[in-house]
Design an enzyme around this catalytic site. Sequence first.
Site, short mmCIF file in Angstrom:
data_model
loop_
_atom_site.label_atom_id
_atom_site.label_comp_id
_atom_site.label_asym_id
_atom_site.label_seq_id
_atom_site.Cartn_x
_atom_site.Cartn_y
_atom_site.Cartn_z
N ILE A 266 0.88 -1.17 0.00
CA ILE A 266 0.00 0.00 0.00
C ILE A 266 0.92 1.22 0.00
O ILE A 266 2.08 1.14 0.38
CB ILE A 266 -0.99 0.04 1.19
CG1 ILE A 266 -0.25 0.04 2.53
CG2 ILE A 266 -1.96 -1.12 1.11
CD1 ILE A 266 -1.20 0.16 3.74
N ASP A 267 0.41 2.36 -0.46
CA ASP A 267 1.24 3.55 -0.60
C ASP A 267 1.87 3.96 0.73
O ASP A 267 1.30 3.72 1.80
CB ASP A 267 0.40 4.72 -1.13
CG ASP A 267 -0.01 4.53 -2.58
OD1 ASP A 267 0.55 3.64 -3.25
OD2 ASP A 267 -0.91 5.27 -3.03
N ASN A 268 3.01 4.62 0.65
CA ASN A 268 3.68 5.11 1.85
C ASN A 268 2.77 6.01 2.68
O ASN A 268 2.82 5.99 3.91
CB ASN A 268 4.95 5.88 1.48
CG ASN A 268 5.99 5.01 0.81
OD1 ASN A 268 5.93 3.79 0.85
ND2 ASN A 268 6.96 5.64 0.16
N ARG A 387 -6.96 6.99 -4.98
CA ARG A 387 -6.59 8.41 -5.02
C ARG A 387 -6.94 9.03 -6.37
O ARG A 387 -7.52 10.12 -6.45
CB ARG A 387 -5.10 8.56 -4.73
CG ARG A 387 -4.70 8.08 -3.34
CD ARG A 387 -3.20 7.89 -3.20
NE ARG A 387 -2.48 9.13 -3.45
CZ ARG A 387 -1.16 9.22 -3.51
NH1 ARG A 387 -0.41 8.13 -3.36
NH2 ARG A 387 -0.58 10.38 -3.73
#
Length: 476
Positions: A266-268, A387
């Site tokens: 998953i994104d930072n 997003r």
Amino acid sequence: MSSAAVASLLFAGGCRSFTVPVVAHALRISRAALIKRHNKLLLSWCCRSSHNSNTALAGETESSTIDVGNLTATSSSNSYPKYDRLLPCPSHKSPPRIEHLVVSEGGPVLEHICKALDLPSLYVADLIQFGAVYYALVCPQPPPNATQEQIRIFKEVTEPSVLRKRASIKGKTVREAQKTFRVTHVDQFVEPGTYLRVHVHPKRFPRCYEIDWRSRIIAVAESYVVLDKPAGTSVGGTTDNIEESCATFATRALGMTFPLMTTHQIDNCTEGCVVLARSKEYCSVFHGKIREKKVKKLYLALAASPLPAGIITHYMRPINMAPRLISEDFIKGWHLCQLEVMECRKVPWPTTAIQDKYCVEDCGWPSQDYAYECKINLLTGRTHQIRAQFAARKAPLIGDSMYMPAAIADMVNPGLNPFGKYKKDFSSESEKETAVINWIAQHGKEPSVAIGLQACQISWDDDEHFYEAGSPWWRC
């Protein structure tokens, strides 16, 4: 690196660093004298780059270009900070610095890098521990716009008669020998002709040192660990930093002998449920479950505008580069993106104190009285999918400094997005390409810590394994 100039090249496919020959300091030292000074180096290539979200590649160091025509010589004394150790983690960010080297005489890798780049041995040892040093048996191919001198040097070190003498590459094609691998030990021997890439300023994750990692463990099973990942951290590390990662710190928090391994990402800037495997075998097992769509992921998103319940469909451009561009209409070759908004409820916009605590960026949304918490069933798992899709529906996530500016720009100027609802008709491909470049420019940089997104729930095997994260940061 007192006798080298700094440069980078722009070529087709984006900005990449590659094979810039050493230039004499102040353009007065001859190449022969420079080689003598560095003793064991045939040449030193270097690239200084700066953060640019519009050219960032996933998993790659972000880069920008320097006008080679206006190139001036620089030295370590006035260009780079004083180097000591990578720890403790600095509070400030250093601009990315990538150095490319070719070895002319065999020996320990640490010795070559220290002499070539004038770096302390302890600092270079830290870089190797962080996974910031790579090698290849043979130099990579120069870019299409390489100079004649660069091409000459490449041919010199990859001459077939030279390569035939190297036992290490027997049985390999040149392409196979050009594949890069991490250097894993300071005493690793590098033979003449070996290519080295050194990420002198690796991307850092100071949040790793602020977290009570034991409290973020959701479950410890025989084959896996479930972690409630904090925002502002990397699941498994980056190209230049595998030390400051969730996998590393969770392993230490649990006192495990063998390192935990990533099974998905998953994104930072996203927090929430992440599954870490305790063995390579379970990595393969879990990857299989993802492929077979046996893993279900639910997310909570804090959006700036409401969205109705139902399935949202877009198509994502198949280019591994941020920002991710999506289209409301089908485009051949683009990837299907689908998510289901299960519910959407109105909540207060997070207070300034909460936003400051989690370094949530104010991206200029015009109305900040209320936000909208959406529960999402992710039907396809594309990078930046939630997003990008929410931003395309004019409901960007709070704190998303990459996609919210583009959503605002599209609201102010409908038709700016060449793939949006009000897209214009273009008279030529070049006109459309210009519009795409302009649209990319409306996006901002990657968020530094947190955005309004949490992987709130993960389950697999028909809920036989079911786990939930704690409260998202905006409810704290």
